[in-house]
Design an enzyme around this catalytic site. Structure first.
Site, PDB file in Angstrom:
ATOM      1  N   THR A 118       5.225 -28.544 -18.967  1.00 42.63           N
ATOM      2  CA  THR A 118       5.401 -27.535 -20.012  1.00 42.63           C
ATOM      3  C   THR A 118       6.650 -27.900 -20.803  1.00 42.63           C
ATOM      4  O   THR A 118       7.760 -27.868 -20.267  1.00 42.63           O
ATOM      5  CB  THR A 118       5.594 -26.132 -19.406  1.00 42.63           C
ATOM      6  OG1 THR A 118       4.475 -25.842 -18.572  1.00 42.63           O
ATOM      7  CG2 THR A 118       5.710 -25.087 -20.494  1.00 42.63           C
ATOM      8  N   LYS A 124       0.666 -22.391 -23.828  1.00 39.21           N
ATOM      9  CA  LYS A 124       1.339 -22.300 -22.523  1.00 39.21           C
ATOM     10  C   LYS A 124       2.587 -21.414 -22.618  1.00 39.21           C
ATOM     11  O   LYS A 124       2.859 -20.604 -21.721  1.00 39.21           O
ATOM     12  CB  LYS A 124       1.689 -23.708 -22.043  1.00 39.21           C
ATOM     13  CG  LYS A 124       2.527 -23.781 -20.789  1.00 39.21           C
ATOM     14  CD  LYS A 124       1.856 -23.200 -19.566  1.00 39.21           C
ATOM     15  CE  LYS A 124       2.822 -23.126 -18.408  1.00 39.21           C
ATOM     16  NZ  LYS A 124       2.314 -22.453 -17.228  1.00 39.21           N
ATOM     17  N   LYS A 140      13.364 -21.879 -18.723  1.00 41.25           N
ATOM     18  CA  LYS A 140      13.167 -22.947 -19.720  1.00 41.25           C
ATOM     19  C   LYS A 140      12.037 -22.588 -20.680  1.00 41.25           C
ATOM     20  O   LYS A 140      12.159 -22.713 -21.889  1.00 41.25           O
ATOM     21  CB  LYS A 140      12.889 -24.245 -18.958  1.00 41.25           C
ATOM     22  CG  LYS A 140      12.478 -25.463 -19.751  1.00 41.25           C
ATOM     23  CD  LYS A 140      10.993 -25.767 -19.673  1.00 41.25           C
ATOM     24  CE  LYS A 140      10.437 -26.017 -18.301  1.00 41.25           C
ATOM     25  NZ  LYS A 140       9.002 -26.270 -18.259  1.00 41.25           N
TER      26      LYS A 140
HETATM   27  P1  NAP Z   1       9.420 -29.681  -9.789  1.00 46.51           P
HETATM   28  O1  NAP Z   1       8.854 -29.366  -8.466  1.00 46.51           O
HETATM   29  O2  NAP Z   1      10.822 -29.288 -10.106  1.00 46.51           O
HETATM   30  O3  NAP Z   1       9.230 -31.265 -10.032  1.00 46.51           O
HETATM   31  C1  NAP Z   1       9.776 -31.869 -11.164  1.00 46.51           C
HETATM   32  C2  NAP Z   1       9.344 -33.328 -11.263  1.00 46.51           C
HETATM   33  O4  NAP Z   1       9.956 -33.892 -12.437  1.00 46.51           O
HETATM   34  C3  NAP Z   1       9.798 -34.206 -10.077  1.00 46.51           C
HETATM   35  O5  NAP Z   1       8.821 -35.204  -9.833  1.00 46.51           O
HETATM   36  C4  NAP Z   1      11.081 -34.834 -10.644  1.00 46.51           C
HETATM   37  O6  NAP Z   1      11.434 -36.050 -10.030  1.00 46.51           O
HETATM   38  C5  NAP Z   1      10.650 -35.081 -12.068  1.00 46.51           C
HETATM   39  N1  NAP Z   1      11.801 -35.262 -12.960  1.00 46.51           N
HETATM   40  C6  NAP Z   1      12.722 -34.356 -13.314  1.00 46.51           C
HETATM   41  N2  NAP Z   1      13.617 -34.891 -14.151  1.00 46.51           N
HETATM   42  C7  NAP Z   1      13.250 -36.193 -14.337  1.00 46.51           C
HETATM   43  C8  NAP Z   1      13.766 -37.269 -15.088  1.00 46.51           C
HETATM   44  N3  NAP Z   1      14.856 -37.113 -15.854  1.00 46.51           N
HETATM   45  N4  NAP Z   1      13.119 -38.452 -15.031  1.00 46.51           N
HETATM   46  C9  NAP Z   1      12.010 -38.611 -14.264  1.00 46.51           C
HETATM   47  N5  NAP Z   1      11.464 -37.635 -13.526  1.00 46.51           N
HETATM   48  C10 NAP Z   1      12.081 -36.432 -13.559  1.00 46.51           C
HETATM   49  O7  NAP Z   1       8.561 -29.041 -10.962  1.00 46.51           O
HETATM   50  P2  NAP Z   1       7.060 -28.460 -10.900  1.00 46.51           P
HETATM   51  O8  NAP Z   1       7.108 -27.080 -10.361  1.00 46.51           O
HETATM   52  O9  NAP Z   1       6.169 -29.490 -10.313  1.00 46.51           O
HETATM   53  O10 NAP Z   1       6.766 -28.306 -12.468  1.00 46.51           O
HETATM   54  C11 NAP Z   1       6.439 -29.423 -13.276  1.00 46.51           C
HETATM   55  C12 NAP Z   1       6.089 -28.895 -14.675  1.00 46.51           C
HETATM   56  O11 NAP Z   1       4.962 -28.006 -14.565  1.00 46.51           O
HETATM   57  C13 NAP Z   1       7.219 -28.096 -15.343  1.00 46.51           C
HETATM   58  O12 NAP Z   1       7.200 -28.368 -16.715  1.00 46.51           O
HETATM   59  C14 NAP Z   1       6.815 -26.652 -15.073  1.00 46.51           C
HETATM   60  O13 NAP Z   1       7.318 -25.769 -16.065  1.00 46.51           O
HETATM   61  C15 NAP Z   1       5.298 -26.745 -15.124  1.00 46.51           C
HETATM   62  N6  NAP Z   1       4.554 -25.743 -14.318  1.00 46.51           N
HETATM   63  C16 NAP Z   1       4.967 -25.421 -13.055  1.00 46.51           C
HETATM   64  C17 NAP Z   1       4.246 -24.481 -12.329  1.00 46.51           C
HETATM   65  C18 NAP Z   1       4.650 -24.087 -10.935  1.00 46.51           C
HETATM   66  O14 NAP Z   1       4.148 -23.052 -10.456  1.00 46.51           O
HETATM   67  N7  NAP Z   1       5.490 -24.807 -10.248  1.00 46.51           N
HETATM   68  C19 NAP Z   1       3.104 -23.882 -12.879  1.00 46.51           C
HETATM   69  C20 NAP Z   1       2.700 -24.268 -14.156  1.00 46.51           C
HETATM   70  C21 NAP Z   1       3.435 -25.205 -14.877  1.00 46.51           C
HETATM   71  P3  NAP Z   1      12.391 -36.057  -8.718  1.00 46.51           P
HETATM   72  O15 NAP Z   1      11.462 -35.815  -7.563  1.00 46.51           O
HETATM   73  O16 NAP Z   1      13.018 -37.380  -8.749  1.00 46.51           O
HETATM   74  O17 NAP Z   1      13.378 -34.919  -8.918  1.00 46.51           O
END
Ligand code: NAP
Length: 289
Positions: free
Chosen positions: A99, A174, A242
Site C-alpha cells: 500500500t 486502498k 502511514k
Molecule cells: P511487514 O510485516 O512490516 O513487512 C514489511 C516488508 O517490507 C519486509 O519484508 C521488509 O523487509 C520489507 N522492507 C521494508 N523496508 C524495506 C526496504 N527499505 N528495502 C527492502 N525491503 C524492505 O509489513 P506487512 O504487514 O507484510 O505489510 C506489507 C504491505 O502490505 C504494507 O504496505 C501494508 O500497508 C500492506 N498491508 C498490510 C496488511 C496487514 O494486515 N499486515 C493488510 C493489507 C495491506 P525486512 O524483513 O528486511 O524488514
C-alpha cells in the site's frame, strides 16, 4: 498453458503467506527479502532463494513486491541493485502489492515503462488470516491487458480481484477502504472505553457488537485482542498511520478523518507503532478519552 514464474520480494506478515499460497498452487517462485532469514520458510516449501534482485529478475516472468511503504518500494526499485537497474526487464510484468501513494505508483510505473517493464499496482484489502486463506480482495490499477495476464495469480491470492482503472487507481481505492478501517478501529475503541467507564466489561460489549448488525469480520477477528489486551501485530499500527497520512496527502480533509489521522500518527510515534492497529484503544485510554 505453462504457469508464469514468480519472483517475490518482501516476506513480512503479508508477503510470506501470500507467496506460500502461490507455491501451494504450483507456481515456480524465486524469493528475495532484505533480511534473508525470513525467506527460509519459503525455501523449505520449494522456493528458490535469490541473493540479489538481478538473480530474482533472471528467474521470473512476473516480479511481485510486498513491502512496507513508499520508501521501501522506491528502495526495491530504485536503489543500486534494485529492479530498475537490472538487465532483462523488457517484456516482464511488475506487480506492486504494497500500500503506497498513487503518486509513487504512477512515478514507478513511468520509470518501468521506459525499460519495457509493465507495472500494476495491486494493493490488498484483508489482513494476515485472509492472506493465509487466499481470501484477499485485490485492488488493481494499470492496463487491463496486464491485469488479465496477472489474473491467475490474483485468483490464487484472493477471493476477488477488481480492475479499477489506470495506474494508481488500486492504491486510491486502498486508501479509501483503509480510511473506513481506521474509523472502525477508532469506533470499536471508543465504544469499549466509554462502556468500561460505565462499568461494562469489554467482553460483553464485543459480544453485543458481534451479535448485532454492526458486527463484522473485523470486529470478530479483533475481539480476542481487545478482551485480552494482546496487540501482537497482524496489521501494524504504523502501517495504518502511514495509510492515513497518504490519504491526507491525497486530499482527505474532513474533521473526523483528520482527527483520526492525528490519533494514529501520535499513537504510532508514542511507541505503539509495531503493535496491531487495534491498539489505538491503548492510545485513547492513555489520553483519558
Ligand atoms: P511487514 O510485516 O512490516 O513487512 C514489511 C516488508 O517490507 C519486509 O519484508 C521488509 O523487509 C520489507 N522492507 C521494508 N523496508 C524495506 C526496504 N527499505 N528495502 C527492502 N525491503 C524492505 O509489513 P506487512 O504487514 O507484510 O505489510 C506489507 C504491505 O502490505 C504494507 O504496505 C501494508 O500497508 C500492506 N498491508 C498490510 C496488511 C496487514 O494486515 N499486515 C493488510 C493489507 C495491506 P525486512 O524483513 O528486511 O524488514
Amino acid at each position: 498453458m505453462k504457469k508464469q514464474r514468480i519472483g517475490w520480494i518482501g516476506l513480512g506478515n503479508m508477503g510470506t503467506p501470500m507467496a506460500l499460497n502461490l507455491l501451494k498452487a504450483g507456481f515456480e517462485a524465486t524469493v528475495y527479502n532484505r533480511t534473508e532469514s525470513k525467506a527460509l520458510p519459503l525455501v523449505e516449501k520449494g522456493a528458490a532463494l535469490a541473493t540479489s534482485i538481478q538473480e530474482l529478475v533472471d528467474g521470473s516472468d512476473i516480479i511481485i513486491t510486498m513491502v512496507s511503504d513508499d520508501a521501501a518500494v522506491k528502495a526495491v526499485f530504485e536503489a543500486p541493485g534494485g529492479i530498475l537497474s537490472c538487465s532483462g526487464l523488457s517484456g516482464k510484468l511488475a506487480i506492486d502489492m504494497s500500500t503506497v501513494s498513487p503518486d509513487t505508483t504512477k512515478y514507478l510505473a513511468g520509470k518501468a515503462s521506459e525499460l519495457g517493464l509493465a507495472y500494476l499496482d495491486a494493493p490488498v484489502s484483508g489482513s494476515v488470516k485472509p492472506a493465509q486463506d487466499g481470501q484477499l480482495v485485490i485492488l488493481v490499477g494499470g492496463e487491463k491487458a496486464h491485469y488479465e495476464l496477472a489474473k491467475p495469480i490474483f485468483d490464487c491470492l484472493g477471493k476477488m480481484a477488481i480492475h479499477l482503472g489506470a495506474s494508481g487507481a488500486g492504491n486510491s481505492a486502498k486508501l479509501a477502504i483503509n480510511l473506513m478501517l481506521a474509523f472502525y478501529f477508532e469506533g470499536m475503541a471508543e465504544m469499549v472505553l466509554f462502556a468500561n467507564q460505565k462499568g461494562i466489561a469489554t467482553a460483553d460489549m464485543m459480544a453485543i457488537l458481534n451479535e448485532g448488525a454492526m458486527g463484522c469480520g473485523i470486529s470478530k477477528i479483533k475481539t480476542a485482542n481487545l478482551v485480552n489486551n494482546d496487540f501482537t501485530a497482524a496489521f501494524a499500527l504504523k502501517h495504518l498511520a502511514k495509510d492515513l497520512r497518504l490519504a491526507k496527502e491525497q486530499g482527505l480533509s474532513t474533521n473526523v478523518g483528520l482527527q483520526i489521522e492525528e490519533n494514529y500518527r501520535n499513537a504510532s510515534t508514542s511507541g505503539l507503532g509495531d503493535l496491531d492497529s487495534a491498539a489505538i484503544v491503548e492510545f485513547l485510554a492513555k489520553q483519558g478519552r
